[in-house]
Design a protein around this motif. Structure first.
Motif, short mmCIF file in Angstrom:
data_model
loop_
_atom_site.label_atom_id
_atom_site.label_comp_id
_atom_site.label_asym_id
_atom_site.label_seq_id
_atom_site.Cartn_x
_atom_site.Cartn_y
_atom_site.Cartn_z
N GLY A 377 -2.47 1.96 15.68
CA GLY A 377 -2.55 1.96 14.22
C GLY A 377 -3.31 0.77 13.67
N LEU A 378 -3.64 -0.16 14.55
CA LEU A 378 -4.25 -1.41 14.08
C LEU A 378 -5.70 -1.23 13.63
CD1 LEU A 378 -2.66 -3.82 16.71
CD2 LEU A 378 -1.97 -3.47 14.32
N LYS A 379 -6.27 -0.05 13.87
CA LYS A 379 -7.63 0.22 13.39
C LYS A 379 -7.60 1.11 12.14
CE LYS A 379 -10.83 0.66 16.89
NZ LYS A 379 -11.29 1.33 18.14
N THR A 380 -6.40 1.32 11.61
CA THR A 380 -6.26 2.12 10.38
C THR A 380 -6.66 1.28 9.18
OG1 THR A 380 -4.38 3.28 11.36
CG2 THR A 380 -4.60 3.41 8.97
N GLU A 381 -7.35 1.91 8.24
CA GLU A 381 -7.68 1.22 7.00
C GLU A 381 -6.83 1.82 5.88
OE1 GLU A 381 -11.85 1.18 6.16
OE2 GLU A 381 -11.54 0.57 4.08
N ALA A 382 -6.11 0.96 5.17
CA ALA A 382 -5.29 1.44 4.05
C ALA A 382 -5.01 0.27 3.14
CB ALA A 382 -3.98 2.03 4.58
N GLU A 383 -4.54 0.58 1.92
CA GLU A 383 -4.11 -0.47 0.99
C GLU A 383 -2.97 -1.25 1.63
OE1 GLU A 383 -4.89 -1.77 -2.13
OE2 GLU A 383 -6.71 -0.66 -1.61
N PRO A 384 -3.06 -2.57 1.71
CA PRO A 384 -1.91 -3.32 2.23
C PRO A 384 -0.79 -3.32 1.20
CG PRO A 384 -3.64 -4.82 1.50
CD PRO A 384 -4.17 -3.43 1.32
N PRO A 385 0.45 -3.60 1.64
CA PRO A 385 1.54 -3.72 0.66
C PRO A 385 1.25 -4.88 -0.28
CG PRO A 385 2.26 -4.38 2.87
CD PRO A 385 0.88 -3.86 3.01
N SER A 386 1.97 -4.93 -1.39
CA SER A 386 1.77 -5.98 -2.39
C SER A 386 1.85 -7.36 -1.76
CB SER A 386 2.82 -5.86 -3.49
OG SER A 386 2.88 -7.09 -4.20
N ARG A 387 0.92 -8.22 -2.16
CA ARG A 387 0.91 -9.58 -1.62
C ARG A 387 1.54 -10.58 -2.59
NH1 ARG A 387 -4.44 -8.56 0.81
NH2 ARG A 387 -4.20 -8.62 3.07
#
Ligand SMILES: *Cc1c(COP(=O)(O)O)cnc(C)c1O
Ligand SMILES: [Zn+2]
Length: 406
Positions: A377-387
């Motif tokens: 899954g480490l090559k998945t691109e997605a919105e990260p959770p809120s920072r």
């Protein structure tokens, strides 16, 4: 020890046997070729033929005879994970996941890249090339660099950022193409004939495909030569599925396993040409496809390999299913939460399909299942959770901990 027992490139259509040179098709009928091995040696010596670790442990059943060509980045030898909680959720007796995320570039492609680039060295090629939705490009670029060969990598414009970063780092020649895989592969495959580079594509090269056969050997060995009843493999062009099915067939012929598992093919609904043909009992009609989150499965025209997958499914009484993008993404989250395995969308398509077939009661839940989880899954691109961060003192921290873990 550890000699290759490969003997011929045999046509899957007319049965003509060709010597082990660089050739992609049968001279007589243009059929695809598969590697054949010395079955009597496999029968006589059994698994004692295997030595060492990783992919090249299976060198006797791979087509690379000179150990100097057997390059490695540490591929293969990936875990077969027993997943009792997920098995209980799906209502099956036992579920094993063959997780190929730990491979050097995070995907199953490293198995075929190792044998492809080794074959490029064997046949004296000076450069490699591939058309890729992302994973094959990453992997061929890395293995070519490892072998000291330049690579020319054609990558899908919508490949995830981590894949593009990885490719840009490992090749000096990264070309982004417009459209999907199918739009470029046909003309690129024509260029292969001019021998300007070694064919690292998925359409025809039997040497390349062979590396993925080690999936079957590892699953068999990791289960004490008593493989699961059902193995679910992904299908884009069909390399992974064909190689895995052939591996089990080979071990069965050699008497290493009592029976070959039932093979289930898994596709993305948005690229399901094989699944449709199987359902309709017809030949494959190429599909015009768009984007699917299962980027590695985005092929609408699997060509001759797709027909080979269909044949294996029909001969072996296998099954095929497909999964929608939202089911695939839900499966990705579920696998991470329930078993701690973070796989990419392409990688979990098998599991999503398995869950679907079980829900439709098309498989007996009393059996043992293995799904190939083909990427990290480490090559998945997605919105990260809120920072947005939180500042704590002792009391607020204590309150949070007790609330969350109560
Ligand atoms: C390429 C790929 C597949 C399957 O492709 P085939 O051409 O059918 O072998 C499956 N999973 C991942 C992660 C891939 O990159
Ligand atoms: Zn032939």
């Amino acid at each position: 020890m550890n000699d290759s027992l490969a003997q011929s490139l045999t046509c899957i259509e007319c049965g003509a046997a060709h010597p082990l040179t660089y050739r992609l098709e049968c001279e007589r009928c243009r059929g695809l070729l598969e590697l054949r091995y010395d079955v009597s040696r496999l029968q006589k010596d059994g698994p004692a033929l295997l030595t060492g670790s990783g992919l090249w442990r299976y060198a006797p059943v791979l087509p690379i005879s000179d150990p100097a060509h057997r390059l490695t980045l540490g591929e293969g030898g990936t875990p077969l994970l027993d997943c009792p909680r997920l098995a209980a959720e799906l209502g099956v007796r036992r579920l094993l996941l063959k997780f190929d995320g730990p491979n050097p570039t995070g995907t199953v492609k490293d198995r075929s890249s190792a044998t492809a680039v080794a074959a490029a060295l064997r046949f004296g090629y000076r450069a490699t090339s591939v058309v890729s939705s992302g994973n094959a490009g990453s992997s061929i670029a890395a293995y070519s660099a490892r072998a000291g060969l330049p690579s020319l990598i054609f990558a899908y414009e919508r490949a995830s950022a981590p894949k593009l970063l990885h490719m840009a780092a490992t090749t000096a020649n990264l070309i982004i193409y417009k459209g999907v895989y199918d739009d470029l592969i046909t003309i690129w495959d024509r260029l292969v004939e001019e021998r300007l580079f070694f064919d690292c594509g998925a359409s025809r090269n039997a040497y390349k495909q062979e590396g993925k056969k080690t999936l079957a050997y590892e699953i068999a060995e990791q289960t004490g030569w008593a493989p699961p009843d059902v193995v679910v493999a992904p299908v884009a062009v069909g390399e992974t599925f064909i190689a895995t099915a052939r591996g089990f067939r080979e071990m069965h012929e050699a008497g290493w396993i009592a029976r070959a598992p039932l093979m289930v093919a898994a596709q993305a609904t948005r690229a399901n040409a094989v699944a449709r043909a199987f359902r309709d009992g017809t030949a494959i009609t190429p599909l015009k496809i768009g984007y699917t989150v299962a980027e590695g499965l985005a092929a609408g025209d699997p060509g001759k390999k797709g027909a080979w997958v269909l044949r294996l499914l029909r001969e072996g009484k296998g099954l095929v299913g497909d999964a929608e993008d939202d089911e695939i993404l839900a499966t990705q989250r579920r696998l991470a939460r329930v078993e701690g395995i973070w796989a990419g969308p392409t990688g979990v398509a098998t599991l999503a399909v398995l869950a679907g077939l079980l829900a439709q009661k098309r498989l007996d839940p009393g059996q043992t299942f293995c799904a190939i989880i083909s990427e990290t899954g480490l090559k998945t691109e997605a919105e990260p959770p809120s920072r947005t961060g939180v500042a704590f003192d002792y009391d607020t921290l204590r309150r949070l901990v007790t609330e969350r873990l109560a």
